[in-house]
Write a protein that holds these residues in place. Structure first.
Motif, short mmCIF file in Angstrom:
data_model
loop_
_atom_site.label_atom_id
_atom_site.label_comp_id
_atom_site.label_asym_id
_atom_site.label_seq_id
_atom_site.Cartn_x
_atom_site.Cartn_y
_atom_site.Cartn_z
N GLN A 279 0.83 -1.20 0.00
CA GLN A 279 0.00 0.00 0.00
C GLN A 279 0.87 1.25 0.00
N ALA A 280 1.96 1.22 0.77
CA ALA A 280 2.85 2.38 0.85
C ALA A 280 3.50 2.66 -0.50
N VAL A 281 3.95 1.61 -1.18
CA VAL A 281 4.56 1.79 -2.50
C VAL A 281 3.52 2.36 -3.48
N THR A 282 2.27 1.93 -3.33
CA THR A 282 1.20 2.44 -4.18
C THR A 282 0.95 3.92 -3.96
N ASP A 283 0.97 4.36 -2.68
CA ASP A 283 0.58 5.72 -2.34
C ASP A 283 1.75 6.68 -2.14
N ALA A 284 2.99 6.17 -2.15
CA ALA A 284 4.15 7.00 -1.78
C ALA A 284 4.28 8.24 -2.66
N SER A 285 4.07 8.09 -3.96
CA SER A 285 4.28 9.24 -4.85
C SER A 285 3.25 10.33 -4.60
N LYS A 286 1.99 9.93 -4.39
CA LYS A 286 0.96 10.94 -4.16
C LYS A 286 1.14 11.63 -2.81
N MET A 287 1.78 10.92 -1.86
CA MET A 287 2.02 11.50 -0.54
C MET A 287 3.39 12.16 -0.44
N GLY A 288 4.21 11.99 -1.49
CA GLY A 288 5.52 12.63 -1.48
C GLY A 288 6.45 12.09 -0.42
N ILE A 289 6.40 10.77 -0.17
CA ILE A 289 7.19 10.14 0.89
C ILE A 289 8.33 9.34 0.29
N ASP A 290 9.51 9.48 0.87
CA ASP A 290 10.67 8.68 0.49
C ASP A 290 10.67 7.40 1.32
N LEU A 291 10.58 6.26 0.66
CA LEU A 291 10.51 4.97 1.37
C LEU A 291 11.87 4.31 1.53
N ASP A 292 12.92 5.04 1.25
CA ASP A 292 14.27 4.48 1.33
C ASP A 292 14.74 4.43 2.78
N GLU A 293 14.12 3.53 3.55
CA GLU A 293 14.47 3.31 4.95
C GLU A 293 14.76 1.82 5.15
N PRO A 294 15.72 1.46 5.96
CA PRO A 294 16.08 0.04 6.13
C PRO A 294 14.89 -0.85 6.50
N THR A 295 14.06 -0.38 7.42
CA THR A 295 12.91 -1.21 7.84
C THR A 295 11.96 -1.44 6.69
N VAL A 296 11.71 -0.39 5.91
CA VAL A 296 10.80 -0.51 4.78
C VAL A 296 11.41 -1.38 3.69
N THR A 297 12.69 -1.17 3.42
CA THR A 297 13.37 -1.95 2.39
C THR A 297 13.32 -3.44 2.68
N MET A 298 13.54 -3.80 3.95
CA MET A 298 13.48 -5.22 4.32
C MET A 298 12.06 -5.76 4.18
N ALA A 299 11.06 -4.94 4.54
CA ALA A 299 9.67 -5.38 4.42
C ALA A 299 9.28 -5.56 2.96
N VAL A 300 9.78 -4.69 2.08
CA VAL A 300 9.48 -4.81 0.65
C VAL A 300 9.98 -6.15 0.12
N LYS A 301 11.13 -6.60 0.61
CA LYS A 301 11.69 -7.87 0.15
C LYS A 301 10.83 -9.06 0.54
N ARG A 302 9.93 -8.86 1.51
CA ARG A 302 9.03 -9.94 1.93
C ARG A 302 7.66 -9.83 1.25
N SER A 303 7.50 -8.86 0.38
CA SER A 303 6.21 -8.65 -0.28
C SER A 303 6.37 -8.75 -1.79
N SER A 304 5.82 -9.78 -2.38
CA SER A 304 5.90 -9.94 -3.83
C SER A 304 5.22 -8.79 -4.55
N GLU A 305 4.09 -8.35 -4.02
CA GLU A 305 3.36 -7.26 -4.66
C GLU A 305 4.17 -5.97 -4.63
N ALA A 306 4.77 -5.65 -3.48
CA ALA A 306 5.56 -4.42 -3.37
C ALA A 306 6.79 -4.48 -4.28
#
Length: 541
Positions: A279-306
């Motif tokens: 959901q965050a990857v889907t909405d990040a651009s419209k919210m202007g959020i940088d998702l380049d954080e270690p916790t988020v990066t690791m979570a993305v690796k566990r999500s096929s959709e992300a």
């Protein structure tokens, strides 16, 4: 023109239970300490001794049940390997449960050479397990998922009803049942399952489901206010608040409260689930959020959709296909990964392959009109215009009308009626503009250009020039792939990234040589690290 994915909501995921058991969704909210779960090791040794004395699948299952204790992972891995080496009883379901604990039993390749899931072997394994233990809740849920993917809706529902009878208060069972009825389009029924359960008022996972399902059902949420209060109290571990905060993000976005939505997203990403990061990857651009954080990066690796969404935004078609396949493996009943695959194969001019995947999706979800739009598009691209028109007539959803109009333009092109094709494509473009979707309007022109060039339309040069100009103002990953095949120079100038907000900053104090985390949403373009001002507290960026 193929349809885009419908609005994404934080409705419960329905993965194989072997994957669900490896998530925080199964953890108790009563465990307030942020520390690994630890079982009684003396009882574990007793279970090991019992298995050695009587090496049955049931006794080995008792040993595997201690796998949530990370300190025991190595011992359990050794014992399971020993059991397999000696040919002792290790059931398929035991292997599935253990798969999340040991890297040796990582996700298997469940695809046949034709790219379809090997349902038959999965179903056969689960049926054998249920013959031995009919009350096996995990096998019931997995078999229900596969039955739904095979289009056997009534059989899947019977299995879920049985599971709910065995575990009427089980969080996973309740969320799975709700997801089943969402798939059926029975949003009100899905919402009622969660709303009427007494545990929803106390369980943040069920509260999150209620908020998301209320949105899907078009009903007011009964849990939004208590959920917001619970998040502010913050007495639960962030892993239990993640999906609830994420569900409230959508509520705030719908109300136009962007600042509040960003703050909730930050809390949701402190310990995110695979559902949250997608959901965050889907909405990040419209919210202007940088998702380049270690916790988020690791979570993305566990999500096929992300991972799919990130790969696609990076124009990596090969990685996108692989992640979409894995997503389909996890949720084979869902049409969302299949819609992506049909789009990808259509972009690569593999229209026959796109048709095969559409038909696979229609087995699991024969009422998905978006798939019929994609079927009409692929058939038209193949020149099978009569069959394309049949698929067009199956679509009644008014929101899909612009996509159908563009597809009818393609049908006209294939029949050599260039004037009619231009009229239809223009009407589709104008419809998207009225909906406030300049990206889809531009994409319509790009598709018109692609097929005009292929059909050698008289005005193809003019249409291509128009497509290039409109794509430059409203670029998309899909449009980029099309334009690169039509006009390679279209991608030579990369888009300029807009400055984004960070989820946190680090403050460096040169006097003490320390680096301190400062949580909170920053201003646009804020640096990752700031230097403390010794004359006073560091200013907010």
């Amino acid at each position: 023109m193929k349809s885009s994915l419908p609005k994404r909501r934080l409705i419960p995921r329905w993965r194989p239970t072997s994957l669900t058991l490896d998530t925080s969704e199964v953890a108790s909210t009563l465990n307030l300490q942020s520390k690994p779960l630890r079982f009684d090791h003396e009882r574990f040794e007793q279970s090991v001794a019992a298995w050695r004395a009587n090496p049955t699948a049931g006794h080995l299952g008792d040993v595997i049940s201690f796998a949530a204790d990370t300190e025991l992972h190595h011992r359990i891995a050794t014992l399971v390997r020993e059991a397999q080496a000696k040919g002792l009883a290790v059931s398929p379901v035991h292997r599935e449960l253990f798969r999340g604990v040991s890297e040796e039993f990582d996700r298997p390749d469940d695809f046949t050479t034709e790219g379809q899931l090997d349902f038959q072997s999965r179903v056969a394994q689960l049926r054998r397990e249920l013959l031995i233990a009919p009350e096996n809740l995990l096998a019931l849920l997995d078999l229900a998922q596969l039955q739904l993917a095979a289009g056997k809706v009534e059989a899947a529902e019977r299995l879920l009803i049985t599971a709910m009878g065995l575990a009427p208060n089980g969080r996973i069972v309740l969320r799975t049942a709700a997801r089943f009825y969402v798939h059926r389009g029975e949003f009100d029924r899905a919402h009622r399952i969660i709303t009427r359960h007494p545990g929803t008022r106390k369980d943040p996972w069920l509260m999150a489901s209620e908020i998301a399902l209320a949105d899907a059902a078009g009903s007011p949420s009964t849990m939004a206010t208590p959920a917001a209060r619970l998040i502010k109290e913050a007495h639960l571990h962030p892993r239990h608040l993640a999906e609830m905060a994420g569900a409230l993000v959508n509520t705030e976005l719908a109300a136009g409260r962007l600042k509040e939505a960003r703050q909730l997203l930050r809390k949701a990403l402190l310990n995110p689930t695979d559902n949250i990061v997608a959901q965050a990857v889907t909405d990040a651009s419209k919210m202007g959020i940088d998702l380049d954080e270690p916790t988020v990066t690791m979570a993305v690796k566990r999500s096929s959709e992300a991972q799919l969404l990130q790969a696609w935004s990076g124009h990596d078609a090969v990685a996108s296909e692989a992640h979409a396949m894995r997503w389909h493996s996890e949720e084979p009943f869902s049409s969302r990964p299949i819609q992506f695959l049909t789009m990808l194969y259509s972009l690569q001019a593999e229209y026959g392959k796109a048709v095969q995947w559409v038909r696979r999706g229609l087995i699991a979800d024969p009422s998905d009109e978006g798939l019929f739009v994609n079927l009409a598009f692929a058939k038209a691209a193949l020149g099978e215009t009569d069959q394309a028109e049949v698929a067009v007539r199956r679509v009644k959803d008014a929101s899909l009308a612009p996509y159908l109009k563009a597809t009818e333009g393609l049908i006209a092109l294939k029949r050599g009626d260039f004037a009619k094709a231009e009229t239809l494509y223009r009407e589709a473009e104008q419809s998207f503009d009225k909906l406030g979707r300049p990206d889809l309007a531009a994409l319509t022109v790009v598709y018109h250009a692609k097929f005009s060039v292929e059909s050698e339309a008289p005005d193809r040069a003019r249409i291509l020039a128009e497509a290039q100009a409109k794509f430059a103002k409203a670029p998309t990953a899909e449009g980029a792939l099309l334009m690169s095949s039509l006009l390679p120079s279209a991608l030579e100038t990369p888009p300029v990234d807009e400055p984004k907000r960070r989820l946190k900053q680090w403050v460096f104090d040169s006097a003490t040589n320390t680096l301190t985390e400062r949580p909170g949403i920053t201003a646009k373009g804020a640096p990752a690290i700031v230097v403390a001002d010794r004359k006073g507290p560091p200013p907010r960026s």
